[in-house]
Design an enzyme around this catalytic site. Structure first.
Site, PDB file in Angstrom:
ATOM      1  N   ARG A 144       0.936  -1.107  -0.339  1.00 27.78           N
ATOM      2  CA  ARG A 144       0.275  -0.171  -0.297  1.00 27.78           C
ATOM      3  C   ARG A 144       1.273   1.660   0.436  1.00 27.78           C
ATOM      4  O   ARG A 144       1.953   1.194  -0.088  1.00 27.78           O
ATOM      5  CB  ARG A 144      -0.762   0.120   1.117  1.00 27.78           C
ATOM      6  CG  ARG A 144      -0.024   0.111   2.305  1.00 27.78           C
ATOM      7  CD  ARG A 144      -1.210   0.510   3.731  1.00 27.78           C
ATOM      8  NE  ARG A 144      -0.201  -0.233   4.561  1.00 27.78           N
ATOM      9  CZ  ARG A 144       0.414   1.064   5.401  1.00 27.78           C
ATOM     10  NH1 ARG A 144       0.650   2.098   4.589  1.00 27.78           N
ATOM     11  NH2 ARG A 144       0.733   0.707   6.368  1.00 27.78           N
TER      12      ARG A 144
ATOM     13  N   PHE B 228      -8.438   1.805   5.394  1.00 25.38           N
ATOM     14  CA  PHE B 228      -8.683   2.688   6.588  1.00 25.38           C
ATOM     15  C   PHE B 228      -8.507   1.999   8.242  1.00 25.38           C
ATOM     16  O   PHE B 228      -8.197   0.494   7.961  1.00 25.38           O
ATOM     17  CB  PHE B 228     -10.026   3.677   6.459  1.00 25.38           C
ATOM     18  CG  PHE B 228     -10.821   2.704   6.569  1.00 25.38           C
ATOM     19  CD1 PHE B 228     -11.812   2.869   8.170  1.00 25.38           C
ATOM     20  CD2 PHE B 228     -12.204   2.267   5.338  1.00 25.38           C
ATOM     21  CE1 PHE B 228     -13.244   1.823   8.099  1.00 25.38           C
ATOM     22  CE2 PHE B 228     -13.169   1.863   6.121  1.00 25.38           C
ATOM     23  CZ  PHE B 228     -13.604   1.508   6.808  1.00 25.38           C
TER      24      PHE B 228
ATOM     25  N   CYS C 145       3.129   6.727  10.796  1.00 23.53           N
ATOM     26  CA  CYS C 145       2.846   7.259   9.809  1.00 23.53           C
ATOM     27  C   CYS C 145       4.081   8.407   9.056  1.00 23.53           C
ATOM     28  O   CYS C 145       3.799   8.914   8.480  1.00 23.53           O
ATOM     29  CB  CYS C 145       1.527   7.828   8.748  1.00 23.53           C
ATOM     30  SG  CYS C 145       0.192   6.949   9.519  1.00 23.53           S
TER      31      CYS C 145
END
Length: 210
Positions: free
Chosen positions: A72, A158, A175
């Site tokens: 991803r 998500f 992140c």
């Protein structure tokens, strides 16, 4: 399993990350081949760290915690108990607009938080859903987004923090963002908000992905 219009929603329970990834890929192939309807997997994972394509060495946990590299976008994140993960596997309309899809996903999560009584925002240049900076601290991410599109069909999705252990985020750089925090619905609302409570709310709003 429930069905809303042409979208099948599967409450999968607690699923090992790699098992769920294999199932995602199986469904993705079927959707891409026109052999299955658009599907959303809603589940929890046992504790795991996953690293997207942009993960840098310094983003990884410093305590030797295993990390699964995935295909991803984005950097590193944590999944685990008390966090609802959603994997929409949907065929995007032509012309494919990935940014618009991410914005729709953010809106779904913003609406879920609003129904629970939590005001959230987008932060320019950063995906996900955020509680804006206030007297309690800087911008705080309550829901993360990381996706991939292959053959016009989405993968990954998500993760929204309900009542997870936020100390998990202290041992790595979530992140890759160093100047903001991570939070949960429970922490912000001052009450225990469980995955079981938010599941039906997410199911009601998820059709806005279209």
């Amino acid at each position: 399993m429930t069905s809303v219009l042409d979208l099948h929603i599967v409450r999968a329970g607690v699923v090992d990350y790699e098992v769920a990834l294999t199932e995602q890929r199986r469904i993705h192939e079927a959707v891409a081949n026109g052999e299955a309807p658009d599907t959303v997997l809603l589940l929890e994972h046992p504790s795991v760290y996953t690293a997207g394509k942009r993960t840098e060495p310094e983003d990884r946990p410093l305590d030797g915690t295993p990390v699964i590299d995935v295909d991803r976008g984005g950097k590193i994140t944590w999944h685990g108990p008390g966090q609802l993960v959603g994997y929409p596997i949907v065929k995007l309309p032509d012309p494919i607009d990935v940014v618009a899809y991410v914005r729709r996903m953010e809106q779904v999560l913003i609406d879920v938080c609003a129904e629970l009584g939590l005001a959230t925002v987008r932060v320019e240049g950063r995906s996900g859903v955020w509680v804006a900076a206030d007297e309690r601290g800087p911008d705080r991410k309550v829901a993360a987004i990381g996706i991939r599109v292959a053959r016009g069909v989405t993968l990954h999705g998500f993760a929204i923090n309900a009542d997870c252990d936020l100390s998990r985020y202290d041992i790595f750089v979530p992140c890759g963002i160093r100047d903001a925090g991570v939070t949960s619905l429970s922490a912000e609302l001052g009450r225990d908000v469980t995955v079981e409570e938010i599941l039906p709310i997410v199911e009601r709003h998820i059709t806005k992905l279209y």
